[in-house]
Each structure stands twice: as structure tokens, then as C-alpha cells.
Design a protein around this motif. Structure first.
Motif, PDB file in Angstrom:
ATOM      1  N   SER A 273       1.079  -0.935  -0.044  1.00 52.61           N
ATOM      2  CA  SER A 273      -0.076   0.700  -0.354  1.00 52.61           C
ATOM      3  C   SER A 273       0.971   1.293   0.123  1.00 52.61           C
ATOM      4  CB  SER A 273      -0.877   0.120   1.514  1.00 52.61           C
ATOM      5  OG  SER A 273      -0.166   0.304   2.629  1.00 52.61           O
ATOM      6  N   LEU A 274       0.150   2.898   0.196  1.00 56.40           N
ATOM      7  CA  LEU A 274       1.107   3.197  -0.193  1.00 56.40           C
ATOM      8  C   LEU A 274       1.898   3.576   1.195  1.00 56.40           C
ATOM      9  CD1 LEU A 274       2.013   6.403  -1.307  1.00 56.40           C
ATOM     10  CD2 LEU A 274       0.385   7.222  -0.191  1.00 56.40           C
ATOM     11  N   ASP A 275       1.283   3.431   2.283  1.00 59.94           N
ATOM     12  CA  ASP A 275       1.640   3.399   3.910  1.00 59.94           C
ATOM     13  C   ASP A 275       3.330   2.638   3.496  1.00 59.94           C
ATOM     14  OD1 ASP A 275      -0.103   5.822   4.307  1.00 59.94           O
ATOM     15  OD2 ASP A 275      -1.388   4.134   5.869  1.00 59.94           O
ATOM     16  N   ASP A 276       2.743   0.892   3.404  1.00 57.70           N
ATOM     17  CA  ASP A 276       3.761   0.183   3.268  1.00 57.70           C
ATOM     18  C   ASP A 276       5.310   0.664   2.637  1.00 57.70           C
ATOM     19  OD1 ASP A 276       2.620  -1.645   4.574  1.00 57.70           O
ATOM     20  OD2 ASP A 276       1.635  -2.399   2.489  1.00 57.70           O
ATOM     21  N   ALA A 277       4.489   1.541   0.848  1.00 60.67           N
ATOM     22  CA  ALA A 277       5.602   1.215   0.368  1.00 60.67           C
ATOM     23  C   ALA A 277       6.878   2.825   0.996  1.00 60.67           C
ATOM     24  CB  ALA A 277       5.242   1.933  -0.884  1.00 60.67           C
ATOM     25  N   GLN A 278       6.212   4.084   1.982  1.00 66.28           N
ATOM     26  CA  GLN A 278       6.972   5.080   2.914  1.00 66.28           C
ATOM     27  C   GLN A 278       6.874   4.434   3.800  1.00 66.28           C
ATOM     28  OE1 GLN A 278       3.275   7.240   3.125  1.00 66.28           O
ATOM     29  NE2 GLN A 278       4.011   8.903   1.891  1.00 66.28           N
ATOM     30  N   ALA A 279       7.148   3.049   4.513  1.00 66.75           N
ATOM     31  CA  ALA A 279       7.658   2.773   5.596  1.00 66.75           C
ATOM     32  C   ALA A 279       8.496   2.112   4.677  1.00 66.75           C
ATOM     33  CB  ALA A 279       6.832   1.518   6.406  1.00 66.75           C
ATOM     34  N   ARG A 280       9.031   1.088   3.985  1.00 70.74           N
ATOM     35  CA  ARG A 280       9.866   0.097   3.910  1.00 70.74           C
ATOM     36  C   ARG A 280      10.731   1.189   3.206  1.00 70.74           C
ATOM     37  NH1 ARG A 280       5.759  -4.458   2.031  1.00 70.74           N
ATOM     38  NH2 ARG A 280       4.503  -4.910   3.181  1.00 70.74           N
ATOM     39  N   SER A 281      10.863   1.933   2.587  1.00 69.96           N
ATOM     40  CA  SER A 281      12.060   2.377   1.880  1.00 69.96           C
ATOM     41  C   SER A 281      12.140   3.849   1.496  1.00 69.96           C
ATOM     42  CB  SER A 281      12.258   1.641   0.612  1.00 69.96           C
ATOM     43  OG  SER A 281      11.026   1.906  -0.136  1.00 69.96           O
ATOM     44  N   SER A 282      12.863   4.057   1.876  1.00 70.98           N
ATOM     45  CA  SER A 282      12.977   6.059   1.186  1.00 70.98           C
ATOM     46  C   SER A 282      12.281   6.914  -0.185  1.00 70.98           C
ATOM     47  CB  SER A 282      14.495   6.795   1.160  1.00 70.98           C
ATOM     48  OG  SER A 282      14.691   7.987   1.365  1.00 70.98           O
ATOM     49  N   ILE A 283      11.901   7.373   0.218  1.00 72.40           N
ATOM     50  CA  ILE A 283      11.147   7.558  -1.235  1.00 72.40           C
ATOM     51  C   ILE A 283      11.491   9.459  -1.543  1.00 72.40           C
ATOM     52  CG2 ILE A 283       8.937   5.900  -1.286  1.00 72.40           C
ATOM     53  CD1 ILE A 283       7.588   8.763  -0.171  1.00 72.40           C
ATOM     54  N   ALA A 284      12.444   9.683  -0.502  1.00 73.30           N
ATOM     55  CA  ALA A 284      13.016  10.978  -1.112  1.00 73.30           C
ATOM     56  C   ALA A 284      13.095  11.324  -2.106  1.00 73.30           C
ATOM     57  CB  ALA A 284      14.446  11.524  -0.248  1.00 73.30           C
ATOM     58  N   GLY A 285      12.095  12.423  -3.023  1.00 78.24           N
ATOM     59  CA  GLY A 285      12.226  12.788  -4.294  1.00 78.24           C
ATOM     60  C   GLY A 285      11.466  12.524  -5.169  1.00 78.24           C
ATOM     61  N   VAL A 286      10.436  11.441  -4.703  1.00 72.45           N
ATOM     62  CA  VAL A 286       9.371  10.897  -5.685  1.00 72.45           C
ATOM     63  C   VAL A 286       8.526  11.784  -5.902  1.00 72.45           C
ATOM     64  CG1 VAL A 286       8.438   8.742  -6.053  1.00 72.45           C
ATOM     65  CG2 VAL A 286      10.026   8.586  -5.317  1.00 72.45           C
ATOM     66  N   PRO A 287       7.537  12.186  -7.016  1.00 70.91           N
ATOM     67  CA  PRO A 287       6.949  13.021  -6.669  1.00 70.91           C
ATOM     68  C   PRO A 287       5.714  12.377  -6.360  1.00 70.91           C
ATOM     69  CG  PRO A 287       8.049  13.147  -8.570  1.00 70.91           C
ATOM     70  CD  PRO A 287       8.698  12.230  -7.942  1.00 70.91           C
ATOM     71  N   ALA A 288       4.380  13.101  -6.502  1.00 66.85           N
ATOM     72  CA  ALA A 288       3.388  11.984  -5.423  1.00 66.85           C
ATOM     73  C   ALA A 288       2.419  11.763  -6.629  1.00 66.85           C
ATOM     74  CB  ALA A 288       2.603  13.472  -4.958  1.00 66.85           C
ATOM     75  N   ASP A 289       2.732  11.773  -7.233  1.00 67.43           N
ATOM     76  CA  ASP A 289       1.483  11.442  -8.401  1.00 67.43           C
ATOM     77  C   ASP A 289       2.698  10.160  -9.750  1.00 67.43           C
ATOM     78  OD1 ASP A 289       4.046  12.878  -9.972  1.00 67.43           O
ATOM     79  OD2 ASP A 289       3.200  13.741 -11.631  1.00 67.43           O
ATOM     80  N   ALA A 290       3.897  10.333  -8.939  1.00 73.58           N
ATOM     81  CA  ALA A 290       4.896   8.671  -9.376  1.00 73.58           C
ATOM     82  C   ALA A 290       4.667   8.245  -8.116  1.00 73.58           C
ATOM     83  CB  ALA A 290       5.840   9.542  -9.521  1.00 73.58           C
ATOM     84  N   LEU A 291       5.168   8.427  -6.900  1.00 74.92           N
ATOM     85  CA  LEU A 291       4.463   7.248  -6.721  1.00 74.92           C
ATOM     86  C   LEU A 291       3.206   6.456  -5.629  1.00 74.92           C
ATOM     87  CD1 LEU A 291       5.765   5.992  -3.429  1.00 74.92           C
ATOM     88  CD2 LEU A 291       4.702   8.036  -2.243  1.00 74.92           C
ATOM     89  N   ALA A 292       1.974   7.620  -6.225  1.00 70.61           N
ATOM     90  CA  ALA A 292       1.417   7.145  -6.141  1.00 70.61           C
ATOM     91  C   ALA A 292       0.575   5.992  -8.183  1.00 70.61           C
ATOM     92  CB  ALA A 292       0.364   8.120  -6.894  1.00 70.61           C
ATOM     93  N   ARG A 293       1.103   5.987  -8.767  1.00 68.62           N
ATOM     94  CA  ARG A 293       1.288   5.461 -10.102  1.00 68.62           C
ATOM     95  C   ARG A 293       2.285   3.584  -9.688  1.00 68.62           C
ATOM     96  NH1 ARG A 293       5.027   4.397 -14.560  1.00 68.62           N
ATOM     97  NH2 ARG A 293       3.852   3.790 -16.123  1.00 68.62           N
ATOM     98  N   LEU A 294       2.917   4.085  -8.838  1.00 69.66           N
ATOM     99  CA  LEU A 294       3.868   2.989  -8.063  1.00 69.66           C
ATOM    100  C   LEU A 294       3.043   2.234  -7.338  1.00 69.66           C
ATOM    101  CD1 LEU A 294       6.760   1.112  -7.945  1.00 69.66           C
ATOM    102  CD2 LEU A 294       7.180   2.597  -5.975  1.00 69.66           C
TER     103      LEU A 294
END
Length: 208
Positions: free
Chosen positions: A90-111
Motif C-alpha cells: 500500500s502507499l503506507d507500506d511503500a513509505q515505511a519500507r524504503s526511502s521515497i525521498a524526491g519521488v513526486p506524489a503522482d509518481a508514487l501513486a502510480r508506483l
């Protein structure tokens, strides 16, 4: 891994550079071990160093000092669906498991939207190598936002563990990117430049 071997076999090119992100380092090295004559270099991007006889999970348990991280891997294995696959993060999992520094919000949502279930065996099955790829040129790209760096490699070499001495070989080089775990999303142009330099055999060497 077999999919990569098949892809290499069907590419109309004499040699290829394999680029592996994160745990993709394991199947990449496994494929190179089976087709060393077709691989000119392996580039590991924000990835662990795969070792013969280790699975991804085993490597984490062996070298990860943080119990919370190890427990996180155990908890993931308890989430297995149908007895063999892990659900996509999930989005929370992605943020908790690895550094998402610099990733735009739309790119993270697509991931997160395009993420697919992952077979548990990709994390628990040990990698078996013949040694055929042991001398292939190798590049490591560290994303410093994750806490990884060339200085860390130097520390591992100084530890005296013979398994890390390969990192001092002349065919091994390193780069750093000031970003998080997903450079293809956070700094795509910077990553592309580093990959071109890596393919050309450039990078910083580490000595024993």
C-alpha cells in the motif's frame, strides 16, 4: 531468473548490461552466472550484494542489525496469500519500507497503483551460483538517502569479512546518487547519466 536468461538469449545483441534495482540483484546475478559470455557488466542500483547460498530474506537476517527491519520481513511472510504470494504494498507500506525521498506524489501513486503481488519464493529461495560470473565487471549505485554509501563499502572491507573482499577487485566500481530508493522516479536524468558512466567502466574504486 529464468525469464532474464530467456530475454538475454533472444536479444539481438552480442552483449548486454544488466541493471538491477533492489532485490532484482539476485535474479540478475543468477542470469549472468548462466550466460556470462553475453553480459558485459552488472549494475546494481540501490540493491543488496547477492551471495551464493543466500536468499534475499537470509541476507537481511544475516547482515541487518536493526531487529525492527528483520521483524518487518517476518511479518511480510505472514501476509502470504494463497500460500505463495505477497500482496502488493500500500502507499503506507511503500513509505515505511524504503526511502521515497524526491519521488513526486503522482509518481508514487502510480508506483503503488501498478504494483503486483510478489511470489514469496523470490525472497526465500537461495541463490545458487557456479562462479561463472565472478569476474564480470560490476557497478554499484548507492542512493545516499537510504543510508548507503561508498564509505559503508569501505567499512565492510575493513571488517575483514572475506565475503566483501570482492568489492576491492579492479572490475568493481561505485557511484553515489543523492536521493532515495527510487532514483528512476526521483532523479531519472541523474540515474541515466550514472548508468552511461557505469557502462563505460567508470566509477570510484575501493582498495583493501
Amino acid at each position: 531468473m529464468e525469464d532474464l536468461v530467456q530475454l538475454i538469449d533472444h536479444l539481438d545483441a552480442p552483449e548486454v548490461v544488466l541493471v538491477a534495482h533492489c532485490h532484482g540483484s539476485f535474479p540478475a546475478l543468477g542470469a549472468a552466472d548462466r550466460r556470462p559470455e553475453r553480459v558485459s557488466r552488472i549494475v546494481y542500483v540501490s540493491a543488496p550484494l547477492p551471495m551464493d547460498g543466500f536468499s534475499v530474506h537470509g541476507l537481511v537476517c544475516e547482515f541487518e542489525p536493526d531487529p525492527a527491519v528483520r521483524d518487518g520481513w517476518r511479518q511480510r511472510s505472514e501476509q502470504v496469500e494463497d500460500g505463495w504470494r505477497l500482496p502488493p504494498p500500500s502507499l503506507d507500506d511503500a513509505q515505511a519500507r524504503s526511502s521515497i525521498a524526491g519521488v513526486p506524489a503522482d509518481a508514487l501513486a502510480r508506483l503503488v497503483r501498478l504494483a503486483a503481488p510478489q511470489p514469496l519464493g523470490t525472497l526465500t529461495q537461495p541463490l545458487r551460483l557456479s562462479g561463472a560470473a565472478a569476474t564480470l565487471p560490476m557497478s554499484g549505485v548507492f542512493c545516499t538517502g537510504t543510508g548507503m554509501s561508498i564509505a559503508m563499502v569501505e567499512s565492510l572491507v575493513r571488517s575483514g569479512d572475506s565475503r566483501f573482499q570482492v568489492l576491492t577487485e579492479p572490475h568493481v566500481a561505485f557511484f553515489e546518487l543523492d536521493t532515495g530508493h527510487w532514483p528512476m522516479l526521483s532523479v531519472p536524468d541523474g540515474l541515466a547519466g550514472v548508468l552511461l558512466h557505469a557502462a563505460a567502466g567508470e566509477g570510484q574504486r575501493v582498495t583493501a
